[in-house]
Write a protein that holds these residues in place. Structure first.
Motif, PDB file in Angstrom:
ATOM      1  N   GLU A  76     -29.901 -42.997 -83.733  1.00 18.92           N
ATOM      2  CA  GLU A  76     -29.037 -44.028 -84.293  1.00 18.92           C
ATOM      3  C   GLU A  76     -29.515 -45.444 -83.954  1.00 18.92           C
ATOM      4  OE1 GLU A  76     -24.394 -45.188 -83.902  1.00 18.92           O
ATOM      5  OE2 GLU A  76     -24.836 -43.118 -84.491  1.00 18.92           O
ATOM      6  N   GLU A  77     -29.972 -45.681 -82.738  1.00 23.35           N
ATOM      7  CA  GLU A  77     -30.385 -47.037 -82.364  1.00 23.35           C
ATOM      8  C   GLU A  77     -31.591 -47.512 -83.179  1.00 23.35           C
ATOM      9  OE1 GLU A  77     -30.402 -50.732 -80.920  1.00 23.35           O
ATOM     10  OE2 GLU A  77     -28.799 -49.259 -80.752  1.00 23.35           O
ATOM     11  N   HIS A  78     -32.593 -46.667 -83.349  1.00 26.98           N
ATOM     12  CA  HIS A  78     -33.766 -47.044 -84.146  1.00 26.98           C
ATOM     13  C   HIS A  78     -33.408 -47.189 -85.626  1.00 26.98           C
ATOM     14  CE1 HIS A  78     -35.929 -45.652 -80.509  1.00 26.98           C
ATOM     15  NE2 HIS A  78     -36.676 -46.708 -80.804  1.00 26.98           N
ATOM     16  N   ALA A  79     -32.531 -46.338 -86.109  1.00 24.06           N
ATOM     17  CA  ALA A  79     -32.079 -46.454 -87.499  1.00 24.06           C
ATOM     18  C   ALA A  79     -31.322 -47.765 -87.699  1.00 24.06           C
ATOM     19  CB  ALA A  79     -31.208 -45.256 -87.877  1.00 24.06           C
ATOM     20  N   ARG A  80     -30.525 -48.163 -86.717  1.00 21.99           N
ATOM     21  CA  ARG A  80     -29.791 -49.431 -86.796  1.00 21.99           C
ATOM     22  C   ARG A  80     -30.774 -50.608 -86.829  1.00 21.99           C
ATOM     23  NH1 ARG A  80     -26.613 -48.653 -83.054  1.00 21.99           N
ATOM     24  NH2 ARG A  80     -24.790 -48.097 -84.291  1.00 21.99           N
ATOM     25  N   LEU A  81     -31.806 -50.548 -86.013  1.00 20.17           N
ATOM     26  CA  LEU A  81     -32.821 -51.612 -86.003  1.00 20.17           C
ATOM     27  C   LEU A  81     -33.508 -51.711 -87.361  1.00 20.17           C
ATOM     28  CD1 LEU A  81     -34.371 -51.065 -82.464  1.00 20.17           C
ATOM     29  CD2 LEU A  81     -32.919 -52.976 -83.208  1.00 20.17           C
ATOM     30  N   TYR A  82     -33.795 -50.567 -87.964  1.00 25.53           N
ATOM     31  CA  TYR A  82     -34.416 -50.543 -89.293  1.00 25.53           C
ATOM     32  C   TYR A  82     -33.492 -51.202 -90.322  1.00 25.53           C
ATOM     33  CZ  TYR A  82     -36.352 -48.815 -93.654  1.00 25.53           C
ATOM     34  OH  TYR A  82     -36.868 -48.740 -94.927  1.00 25.53           O
ATOM     35  N   ALA A  83     -32.219 -50.844 -90.291  1.00 27.37           N
ATOM     36  CA  ALA A  83     -31.250 -51.405 -91.238  1.00 27.37           C
ATOM     37  C   ALA A  83     -31.109 -52.914 -91.026  1.00 27.37           C
ATOM     38  CB  ALA A  83     -29.897 -50.706 -91.097  1.00 27.37           C
ATOM     39  N   GLU A  84     -31.024 -53.333 -89.780  1.00 29.34           N
ATOM     40  CA  GLU A  84     -30.894 -54.764 -89.480  1.00 29.34           C
ATOM     41  C   GLU A  84     -32.119 -55.544 -89.957  1.00 29.34           C
ATOM     42  OE1 GLU A  84     -30.086 -54.839 -85.284  1.00 29.34           O
ATOM     43  OE2 GLU A  84     -27.997 -54.189 -85.566  1.00 29.34           O
ATOM     44  N   ALA A  85     -33.301 -54.978 -89.784  1.00 22.30           N
ATOM     45  CA  ALA A  85     -34.526 -55.642 -90.252  1.00 22.30           C
ATOM     46  C   ALA A  85     -34.497 -55.806 -91.768  1.00 22.30           C
ATOM     47  CB  ALA A  85     -35.756 -54.841 -89.819  1.00 22.30           C
ATOM     48  N   ASN A  86     -34.006 -54.805 -92.473  1.00 19.80           N
ATOM     49  CA  ASN A  86     -33.911 -54.898 -93.927  1.00 19.80           C
ATOM     50  C   ASN A  86     -32.854 -55.911 -94.359  1.00 19.80           C
ATOM     51  OD1 ASN A  86     -35.607 -52.825 -95.638  1.00 19.80           O
ATOM     52  ND2 ASN A  86     -35.166 -51.878 -93.666  1.00 19.80           N
ATOM     53  N   MET A  87     -31.746 -55.992 -93.622  1.00 23.00           N
ATOM     54  CA  MET A  87     -30.727 -56.997 -93.935  1.00 23.00           C
ATOM     55  C   MET A  87     -31.286 -58.404 -93.725  1.00 23.00           C
ATOM     56  SD  MET A  87     -27.030 -55.474 -92.709  1.00 23.00           S
ATOM     57  CE  MET A  87     -27.427 -54.414 -91.339  1.00 23.00           C
ATOM     58  N   ARG A  88     -32.047 -58.590 -92.626  1.00 23.32           N
ATOM     59  CA  ARG A  88     -32.668 -59.899 -92.378  1.00 23.32           C
ATOM     60  C   ARG A  88     -33.690 -60.234 -93.453  1.00 23.32           C
ATOM     61  NH1 ARG A  88     -32.657 -58.107 -87.237  1.00 23.32           N
ATOM     62  NH2 ARG A  88     -34.884 -57.699 -87.204  1.00 23.32           N
TER      63      ARG A  88
END
Length: 195
Positions: A76-88
């Motif tokens: 979940e933590e790495h998936a969250r980082l991936y999602a946040e990078a895409n939002m940015r």
């Protein structure tokens, strides 16, 4: 009107060579140049002729039935980082396009993931996306020209014309087309003309 760039016909010196003149290469070269680096871009074909030319033109964090599997695969933590990078990334594209007044048909849009068979996978993806803090909602309302069982709407995504965008950024860089990189050893690149 399509601009062409010269081929690399002689030895040159540059601090950094970026290989590939698609979106990733041009954006990388631009960031390096902005940080003060001496950078050139070497492209085996023409500017934006590969993946960039064939892109869907979406700027989105929604990539199909993706986050449920991503959480299982990398946590979940790495998936969250991936999602946040895409939002940015969406925010960064929008900011760059607005600040530089780039005419590339940029529009904020909703992105949809839908099913015409069952809502089970849509609900699983919703739960995964929601757990990662991704704004989304299950809906039956879409602009699709056919009936869906359910859909997952991701607001504030975007679309643009990637080649129009790329052309503006490329005009600020040193680019060599029709110059294929054959080897990269230490600080020496070997190239040849043509693709």
């Amino acid at each position: 009107e399509k601009r062409t760039y010269p081929s690399l016909l002689e030895n040159i010196n540059a601090e950094i060579a970026v290989i590939g003149a698609g979106l990733a290469g041009i954006l990388t070269a631009r960031r390096l140049k902005e940080s003060g680096c001496d950078v050139v871009v070497i492209e085996k074909d023409n500017l934006g002729s590969g993946q960039t030319k064939n892109t869907t033109a979406k700027i989105t964090l929604q990539h199909g039935l993706f986050y449920n599997d991503l959480i299982k695969d990398i946590g979940e933590e790495h998936a969250r980082l991936y999602a946040e990078a895409n939002m940015r990334a969406i925010e960064m594209y929008e900011k760059m396009i607005k600040n530089e007044n780039i005419d590339c048909d940029f529009e904020k849009e909703n992105a949809y993931l839908y099913s015409v068979i069952s809502d089970e996978k849509i609900r699983e993806e919703y739960n995964a996306a929601y757990s990662l803090g991704i704004p989304c909602e299950i809906t039956s309302e879409t602009s699709l020209p056919f009936k869906t069982v359910s859909a997952l709407r991701f607001p504030n995504q975007a679309q643009f014309h990637p080649l129009k965008f790329l052309k503006v950024l490329a005009d600020q860089l040193t680019i060599y087309e029709q110059s294929r990189v054959l080897t990269a050893e230490g600080d020496l690149l070997t190239t040849e003309l043509g693709s």
